[in-house]
Design an enzyme around this catalytic site. Structure first.
Site, mmCIF file in Angstrom:
data_model
loop_
_atom_site.group_PDB
_atom_site.id
_atom_site.type_symbol
_atom_site.label_atom_id
_atom_site.label_comp_id
_atom_site.label_asym_id
_atom_site.label_seq_id
_atom_site.Cartn_x
_atom_site.Cartn_y
_atom_site.Cartn_z
ATOM 1 N N HIS A 217 0.843 -1.198 0.000
ATOM 2 C CA HIS A 217 0.000 0.000 0.000
ATOM 3 C C HIS A 217 0.877 1.247 0.000
ATOM 4 O O HIS A 217 2.105 1.165 -0.004
ATOM 5 C CB HIS A 217 -0.995 -0.038 1.162
ATOM 6 C CG HIS A 217 -0.365 -0.185 2.518
ATOM 7 N ND1 HIS A 217 0.525 0.726 3.033
ATOM 8 C CD2 HIS A 217 -0.487 -1.156 3.465
ATOM 9 C CE1 HIS A 217 0.898 0.356 4.237
ATOM 10 N NE2 HIS A 217 0.307 -0.810 4.511
ATOM 11 N N HIS B 217 3.849 1.448 2.402
ATOM 12 C CA HIS B 217 5.043 0.710 1.964
ATOM 13 C C HIS B 217 5.789 1.506 0.902
ATOM 14 O O HIS B 217 7.010 1.610 0.902
ATOM 15 C CB HIS B 217 4.651 -0.640 1.344
ATOM 16 C CG HIS B 217 4.073 -1.602 2.334
ATOM 17 N ND1 HIS B 217 2.890 -2.250 2.121
ATOM 18 C CD2 HIS B 217 4.523 -2.037 3.527
ATOM 19 C CE1 HIS B 217 2.628 -3.036 3.147
ATOM 20 N NE2 HIS B 217 3.604 -2.922 4.016
ATOM 21 N N CYS C 134 -0.450 -10.146 20.167
ATOM 22 C CA CYS C 134 -1.258 -9.557 19.085
ATOM 23 C C CYS C 134 -0.721 -10.066 17.762
ATOM 24 O O CYS C 134 0.452 -9.841 17.438
ATOM 25 C CB CYS C 134 -1.203 -8.026 19.112
ATOM 26 S SG CYS C 134 -1.918 -7.313 17.594
ATOM 27 N N CYS D 163 0.461 -7.279 15.217
ATOM 28 C CA CYS D 163 1.835 -6.773 15.427
ATOM 29 C C CYS D 163 2.835 -7.918 15.456
ATOM 30 O O CYS D 163 4.029 -7.675 15.399
ATOM 31 C CB CYS D 163 1.970 -6.063 16.760
ATOM 32 S SG CYS D 163 0.869 -4.694 17.034
ATOM 33 N N CYS E 219 -5.033 -4.140 21.711
ATOM 34 C CA CYS E 219 -3.734 -3.769 21.151
ATOM 35 C C CYS E 219 -3.743 -2.281 20.792
ATOM 36 O O CYS E 219 -4.669 -1.817 20.126
ATOM 37 C CB CYS E 219 -3.463 -4.609 19.895
ATOM 38 S SG CYS E 219 -2.178 -3.895 18.871
ATOM 39 N N HIS F 33 -3.744 -1.992 16.804
ATOM 40 C CA HIS F 33 -4.790 -2.575 15.956
ATOM 41 C C HIS F 33 -6.186 -2.497 16.536
ATOM 42 O O HIS F 33 -7.152 -2.819 15.852
ATOM 43 C CB HIS F 33 -4.443 -4.045 15.641
ATOM 44 C CG HIS F 33 -3.256 -4.171 14.759
ATOM 45 N ND1 HIS F 33 -1.973 -4.306 15.247
ATOM 46 C CD2 HIS F 33 -3.151 -4.134 13.418
ATOM 47 C CE1 HIS F 33 -1.135 -4.368 14.228
ATOM 48 N NE2 HIS F 33 -1.822 -4.261 13.114
ATOM 49 N N LYS G 154 -5.010 5.733 9.494
ATOM 50 C CA LYS G 154 -3.783 5.024 9.165
ATOM 51 C C LYS G 154 -4.095 4.006 8.076
ATOM 52 O O LYS G 154 -5.064 3.269 8.175
ATOM 53 C CB LYS G 154 -3.304 4.315 10.429
ATOM 54 C CG LYS G 154 -2.005 3.601 10.274
ATOM 55 C CD LYS G 154 -1.547 3.120 11.629
ATOM 56 C CE LYS G 154 -1.145 1.669 11.560
ATOM 57 N NZ LYS G 154 -0.691 1.127 12.813
ATOM 58 N N LYS H 114 -2.834 -2.443 6.636
ATOM 59 C CA LYS H 114 -3.617 -3.516 6.057
ATOM 60 C C LYS H 114 -4.657 -4.010 7.057
ATOM 61 O O LYS H 114 -5.768 -4.326 6.692
ATOM 62 C CB LYS H 114 -2.686 -4.649 5.654
ATOM 63 C CG LYS H 114 -1.944 -4.314 4.400
ATOM 64 C CD LYS H 114 -0.864 -5.319 4.107
ATOM 65 C CE LYS H 114 0.283 -5.195 5.038
ATOM 66 N NZ LYS H 114 1.502 -5.786 4.534
HETATM 67 N N1 MSP Z 1 7.487 -6.999 8.711
HETATM 68 C C1 MSP Z 1 7.535 -5.921 9.620
HETATM 69 C C2 MSP Z 1 8.902 -5.266 9.588
HETATM 70 C C3 MSP Z 1 10.039 -6.180 9.898
HETATM 71 S S1 MSP Z 1 11.566 -5.336 9.718
HETATM 72 C C4 MSP Z 1 12.668 -6.357 10.393
HETATM 73 C C5 MSP Z 1 6.495 -4.877 9.248
HETATM 74 N N2 MSP Z 1 5.968 -4.986 8.022
HETATM 75 S S2 MSP Z 1 4.807 -4.030 7.461
HETATM 76 O O1 MSP Z 1 4.517 -4.521 6.136
HETATM 77 O O2 MSP Z 1 3.719 -3.964 8.371
HETATM 78 O O3 MSP Z 1 5.410 -2.594 7.362
HETATM 79 C C6 MSP Z 1 6.558 -2.350 6.568
HETATM 80 C C7 MSP Z 1 7.002 -0.912 6.744
HETATM 81 O O4 MSP Z 1 6.000 -0.041 6.225
HETATM 82 C C8 MSP Z 1 7.209 -0.518 8.201
HETATM 83 O O5 MSP Z 1 8.383 0.238 8.363
HETATM 84 C C9 MSP Z 1 6.005 0.316 8.513
HETATM 85 O O6 MSP Z 1 6.240 1.289 9.497
HETATM 86 C C10 MSP Z 1 5.781 0.976 7.163
HETATM 87 N N3 MSP Z 1 4.443 1.500 7.040
HETATM 88 C C11 MSP Z 1 3.275 0.787 7.108
HETATM 89 N N4 MSP Z 1 2.238 1.660 6.993
HETATM 90 C C12 MSP Z 1 2.713 2.928 6.845
HETATM 91 C C13 MSP Z 1 2.133 4.166 6.577
HETATM 92 N N5 MSP Z 1 0.835 4.339 6.500
HETATM 93 N N6 MSP Z 1 2.983 5.201 6.357
HETATM 94 C C14 MSP Z 1 4.333 5.055 6.327
HETATM 95 N N7 MSP Z 1 4.907 3.894 6.573
HETATM 96 C C15 MSP Z 1 4.128 2.856 6.989
HETATM 97 O O7 MSP Z 1 6.207 -4.005 10.079
#
Ligand code: MSP
Length: 648
Positions: free
Chosen positions: A19, A22, A127, A130, A144, A147, A295, A298
């Site tokens: 998304h 990411h 959770c 997380c 949590c 979430h 936020k 997902k």
């Molecule tokens: N798999 C773990 C990270 C493990 S690192 C050893 C994870 N994955 S995630 O897919 O949920 O998130 C990946 C990255 O995207 C994280 O750094 C997270 O903070 C970032 N973001 C997820 N949603 C976001 C926004 N809405 N805005 C900016 N970054 C965000 O966490």
């Protein structure tokens, strides 16, 4: 040899498609990596996928495929998304790869040999969103904090990492290395957390199957965060290629989101200390990108696929917006209004027009060519001094993670060059043969300023700066490091190739349908679009887990009133009765339903959609309809039910 610069991002959970959050992280880290390449550093940019854990097992089960099949397909989805976004990764690590398993086994063996692992019973909250253990005091109203879901009570015989023993060493490290956690606000958060004390960490999960088997314990897998964090070293050779590891480690910066900064500033450095491995130089905790104040995670089901944006404007425009709009380290918003405003003002007008006017005038007045020996180099415009000052500021900004500031300064040169066009009025000079040298000099300096702008903006908009370089007649491919490429008159002589605008203005109507309200959830158009975006008609991207579906709150509502929206012939403003509340929803059904036919009808509404303002009218929800043969049918229950009834 140039100084090494190893930069990493978080590895993404692949339980759903990527998304905008990411994309934000990968784009900003990519811009930093590219800037450091331009600074002449030996850059290694590592990204990857986090493929283990219960969340992923569940997504695979919901799609009816094995976890391995799921993560393989998702790896393609993520990689093709990141290719589309022009992410220039050097390494991509997946936690299901054997080289990663080796790295995890190796670090565990070292931590264990050093006496930092013990066996004990774990009882507490977990959770799955997380993938984290929580104590009672971490929970908010028993839920949590990230979430808003109830965690699961877990009782397991587990392996524990003696994390609590590292509190003082971690605090000392943070104090002695002020650049270790950035920005400062995150450092303060982590220090406060550490000062509150640490508990030992359970690093095995009993009964979980989808993970790395815990050495000598066939009933357990390695806890997913212990597994995932190790990607930063397994991705650069730890456990498999010692020479590569020596070359790339320690990392210069781990770029991660604010929600997981703590994992990276507490657990990860403690793991490294326990295994006698050097710590990374810096963890940068960036902010979150929100849409309508919600936020986009997902788990919350409010996702904007970056590709929706890219398909309309190209990757560079999205990259520019995200890098420029948010102060790096702080939160910010994505809205179509802000995006289009910046695009039209800064890309189409400021930069696009500068390139177009200058190359067009060079073609028209000078036949498109200025030879190296022409009467140039007199600094007729003052742009040289501006370019030198701006270059120094921009380089400092890139080095200091001030990404938005770097673009802001770069654009000050763009604006200055546009002013020069107004002041020098080349079209007036062109009328007078005696002023040809002056005309040549002015256009030469404008082209040179554009060339330097293209160099400085390349980390953010690499696709378009290549295009601009081509317009200036410069060969494609990598340019020289900034120490050479930003030197004034690095490139004497021009043969320009004018063309269409590099950033055509966005007509508001091109906004992707997805951000419009109403009927598309089941419309044919949306189905076609989903098919195009999905990797395969039956691929994982087309399926969602039952949890995700449950996140969508569908309710029955009765229409109380319907009126047209002024100036929008497709839209109706509906007042709905949802049982315990009245709602206003804007819907694109005006061509199919007359307002007077609607009161009294029942509809199905997506009740927890983030509010949006459409043509100045607030809309809170979306009603569902199906389109067939150009006709639209509103969805409704088979017989009348109480308004507000949940659809499941
Ligand atoms: N798999 C773990 C990270 C493990 S690192 C050893 C994870 N994955 S995630 O897919 O949920 O998130 C990946 C990255 O995207 C994280 O750094 C997270 O903070 C970032 N973001 C997820 N949603 C976001 C926004 N809405 N805005 C900016 N970054 C965000 O966490």
């Amino acid at each position: 040899m140039s100084r090494k610069f190893t930069i990493t991002t978080a590895i993404d959970y692949v339980n759903a498609k990527p998304h905008l959050g990411h994309a934000y992280e990968k784009i900003t880290a990519d811009a930093i990596a590219r800037a450091h390449r331009a600074l002449g550093r030996d850059v290694f940019f590592l990204i990857g996928n986090d493929e283990h854990g219960t969340k992923i097992e569940k997504s695979a089960a919901a799609a009816g495929v094995s976890p391995q099949e799921w993560v393989d397909r998702m790896a393609e989805v993520y990689q093709s998304t990141y290719e589309k976004l022009l992410i220039s990764w050097d390494g991509f690590i997946r936690t299901t790869e054997e080289r990663h398993h080796s790295g995890v086994r190796e670090i565990l063996a070292r931590v264990r040999a050093n006496g930092w692992i013990r066996r004990d019973k774990y009882t507490g909250w977990y959770c799955e969103g997380c993938e984290a253990f929580y104590t009672e005091k971490d929970l908010v109203d028993g839920k949590c904090p990230n979430h808003d879901t109830e965690p699961r009570w877990v009782e397991e015989e587990n392996w524990f990492f003696r994390l609590s023993d590292f509190r003082d060493r971690l605090l000392a490290h943070i104090r002695e290395n002020p650049g270790f956690i950035r920005p400062e606000s995150r450092r303060n958060e982590v220090v406060a957390f550490l000062e509150g004390g640490l508990e030992d960490l359970s690093i095995s999960r009993a009964g979980v199957k989808w993970g790395i088997p815990f050495p000598e314990d066939p009933n357990a897998v390695v806890y997913v965060w212990f597994d995932a964090l190790t990607n930063y070293i397994s991705g650069v050779g730890f456990g498999t290629d010692p020479a590569e590891f020596a070359r790339r480690w320690p990392a210069s910066v781990h770029v991660v989101g604010k929600d997981i900064t703590r994992f990276h500033c507490v657990i990860w450095p403690a793991m490294l200390m326990a295994a006698d491995i050097e710590l990374p130089e810096c963890v940068f905790g960036h902010g979150f990108i929100y849409q309508s104040g919600t936020k986009m995670s997902k788990s919350l089901g409010n996702i904007v696929n970056p590709l929706d944006v890219v398909d309309v404007t190209g990757a560079d425009a999205l990259r520019y917006f995200l890098i420029r709009e948010l102060t790096y380290g702080k939160d910010g918003d994505f809205s179509w209004d802000a995006f289009i405003a910046r695009y039209n003002a800064e890309l189409a007008n400021d930069l696009g027009n500068l390139v177009k006017r200058t190359t067009d005038m060079t073609a028209r007045f000078l036949g498109g060519e200025i030879s190296a020996g022409a009467d140039t180099g007199k600094d007729r415009t003052g742009l040289r001094a501006d370019a030198e000052r701006v270059t120094a500021t921009v380089i400092r900004a890139w080095e200091d993670f001030d990404l938005s500031g770097a673009l802001e300064s770069t654009w000050s040169l763009v604006r200055r060059a546009n002013q020069v066009i107004q002041e020098k009025a080349p079209w007036e000079l062109a009328k007078d043969d005696l002023r040809r040298a002056e005309l040549t000099g002015v256009l030469d300096e404008l082209l040179e300023a554009i060339r330097i702008v293209a160099e400085l903006a390349a980390p953010a908009i690499p696709g378009k700066t290549d295009e601009i370089r081509a317009r200036l007649g410069l060969a494609g491919g990598a340019s020289a490091p900034w120490t050479e490429s930003t030197v004034w008159r690095h490139r004497p002589g021009w043969r320009v190739a004018p063309g269409d605008p590099v950033f055509p203005r966005i007509d508001r109507k091109k906004e992707p349908e997805k951000s419009e309200p109403a009927t598309e959830a089941v419309s044919k158009r949306a189905q076609k679009k989903a098919k195009r975006a999905a990797p395969a008609a039956t691929g994982p991207a087309a399926s969602i887990g039952i949890e995700q579906f449950r996140d969508v709150e569908l309710r029955v509502a009765t229409v109380l009133e319907a009126v047209p929206v002024e100036g929008a012939d497709r839209l109706l403003q509906l007042t709905l009765d949802l049982g315990d509340e009245k709602r206003q929803v804007v819907s694109g059904i005006a061509r199919h339903y007359a307002p007077e036919d609607l009161p009294g009808r029942q509809v199905i509404v997506v009740a927890n959609l983030a509010p949006a303002t459409i043509r100045g009218v607030e809309s809170r929800g979306m009603i569902l309809a199906a389109e067939s043969g150009g006709r639209l049918a509103l969805l409704a229950p088979g017989h009348e039910v109480a308004p507000g009834t949940r659809v499941s």
